[in-house]
Design a protein around this motif. Structure first.
Motif, short mmCIF file in Angstrom:
data_model
loop_
_atom_site.label_atom_id
_atom_site.label_comp_id
_atom_site.label_asym_id
_atom_site.label_seq_id
_atom_site.Cartn_x
_atom_site.Cartn_y
_atom_site.Cartn_z
N GLU A 42 0.87 -1.25 0.12
CA GLU A 42 0.05 -0.06 0.01
C GLU A 42 0.73 1.05 -0.07
O GLU A 42 0.85 2.03 1.09
CB GLU A 42 -0.90 0.01 1.19
N SER A 65 0.99 -5.96 -5.82
CA SER A 65 -0.35 -5.56 -6.19
C SER A 65 -0.82 -4.75 -4.92
O SER A 65 -0.18 -4.85 -3.75
CB SER A 65 -1.44 -6.51 -6.39
N GLN A 66 -1.98 -3.87 -5.17
CA GLN A 66 -2.22 -2.83 -4.15
C GLN A 66 -3.72 -3.08 -3.96
O GLN A 66 -4.45 -3.14 -4.97
CB GLN A 66 -1.71 -1.58 -4.34
N ILE A 70 -6.12 3.29 -7.07
CA ILE A 70 -5.52 4.43 -7.98
C ILE A 70 -5.86 5.56 -7.23
O ILE A 70 -5.16 6.69 -6.98
CB ILE A 70 -5.69 4.30 -9.23
N ILE A 78 2.45 7.23 -7.62
CA ILE A 78 2.20 6.40 -8.73
C ILE A 78 3.49 6.37 -9.53
O ILE A 78 4.11 5.45 -9.93
CB ILE A 78 0.79 6.53 -9.40
N LEU A 94 -2.26 -2.06 -9.31
CA LEU A 94 -2.95 -1.13 -8.49
C LEU A 94 -4.67 -1.29 -8.73
O LEU A 94 -5.06 -1.43 -9.85
CB LEU A 94 -2.65 0.24 -8.80
N GLY A 136 -3.99 6.25 -14.46
CA GLY A 136 -2.97 5.23 -13.92
C GLY A 136 -2.05 5.13 -15.23
O GLY A 136 -0.74 5.17 -15.32
N LEU A 141 1.56 3.24 -15.49
CA LEU A 141 0.93 2.24 -15.09
C LEU A 141 0.66 0.99 -16.08
O LEU A 141 -0.08 1.51 -17.17
CB LEU A 141 -0.16 2.38 -13.94
N ALA A 144 -3.73 -3.18 -13.40
CA ALA A 144 -4.71 -2.83 -12.43
C ALA A 144 -5.69 -4.06 -12.23
O ALA A 144 -5.91 -4.95 -12.99
CB ALA A 144 -5.55 -1.66 -13.01
#
Length: 317
Positions: A42, A65-66, A70, A78, A94, A136, A141, A144
């Protein structure tokens, strides 16, 4: 029952759970059977601690992963996370931010209605989720998590129309909860690039799902308490054998619910991340001990959602 089984078979699905646990002949594009994923990373400081522990234990982790979303990370945060993962050839995934549990609806907070918690309520929330993905992607990024069938379908169409990069990896969350070969095949057809199966499926049930789909399966082998708290480390070699290509995912038991996260949870998150890496090191030792011939990927594999960091973004540290 035979008529129903035959009908499933005629559609190309397994007619029963596969108790014989056949080897999976499917692979990642580079020929690997498995990769390692660490969830609940996180924010930048949690990712920094995770990478420190990965180096200390000398292990390879392919994806982090989080879960908070976003929308709860600044552009600079980010970009910083993108840079750290890009430098190692790791995928960063994310979560899409707006969701039922972040909205004003009461149903996600009821015992019977909790299954709607990560769905997008109404057309506006779908638009917000699309904007989260576009933001993102614009920052580099390339991965997701989604947990709504409608948004999943939209990600497929967004890639087709150029609103998302074609190499953007759409990972479907465990909370979408498709749990049989037909349901998971639908999720694949809607646009999933990788799918996190429910945490408590038996080996025969998982083997049947693998027969029906080609995309990688993501599977918790240590499960957060609110998803069951199981620790399945000794099953990892069998899981790799029957489910390849598979992401072996290390959650953490006795893990408080830190979502949505932020500075008020940062110290706790950092310690949770450090222990999560330690659990992954234990699991990797089991692979090395009982299935040493199993093939894993090198970092930088072409199908990983590795962030794209421009010179301008890389200077924004």
């Amino acid at each position: 029952m035979q008529e129903s089984r035959a009908f499933l078979r005629s559609l190309g699905f397994p007619e029963r759970d596969l108790y014989e646990l056949p080897d999976s002949e499917k692979r990642f594009p580079d020929g690997a059977q498995y990769r390692i994923e660490l969830p609940s990373v996180e924010g930048p400081r949690a990712l920094e601690a995770t990478l420190e522990e990965i180096d200390r234990h000398g292990i390879t982790v392919h994806r982090v992963s989080q879960g908070s979303g976003i929308m709860l990370l600044t552009d600079d945060e980010i970009v910083e996370m993108n840079r750290m993962c890009a430098e190692r050839g790791m995928e960063l995934s994310l979560f899409v931010g707006p969701r039922g549990a972040w909205d004003i609806s009461a149903q996600p907070f009821t015992k019977a209605g909790s299954s709607i918690a990560l769905r997008h309520e109404g057309a506006d929330q779908l638009v917000y989720a699309m904007e989260d993905l576009k933001r993102g992607a614009s920052l580099g990024l390339r991965g997701a998590l989604v947990a709504d069938e409608g948004l999943l379908y939209l990600t497929k169409k967004m890639k087709e129309k150029g609103l998302l990069p074609k190499d953007f990896v759409v990972k479907v969350s465990v909370q979408l909860a498709a749990a049989n070969p037909v349901s998971v095949k639908i999720i694949q057809d809607l646009g999933a690039d990788t799918f996190n199966v429910p945490t408590a499926l038996t080996l025969p049930k998982l083997a049947a799902i693998r027969q029906a789909i080609d995309i990688p399966i993501d599977l918790y082998v240590e499960v957060p308490d609110n998803f069951g708290g199981f620790i399945r480390h000794y099953e990892i070699p069998e899981l790799i054998r029957i489910l390849a290509p598979v992401y072996i995912k290390f959650g953490l038991r006795n893990h408080p619910d830190v979502y949505p996260s932020g500075l008020h949870w940062e110290a706790t998150n950092i310690q949770l991340c450090r222990e999560r890496v330690r659990r992954a090191a234990l699991g990797i030792q089991i692979i090395e001990r009982y299935y040493p011939e199993a093939k894993t990927s090198k970092l930088g594999a072409s199908d990983l959602g590795i962030p794209q960091v421009s010179v301008r973004q890389g200077d924004n540290r």
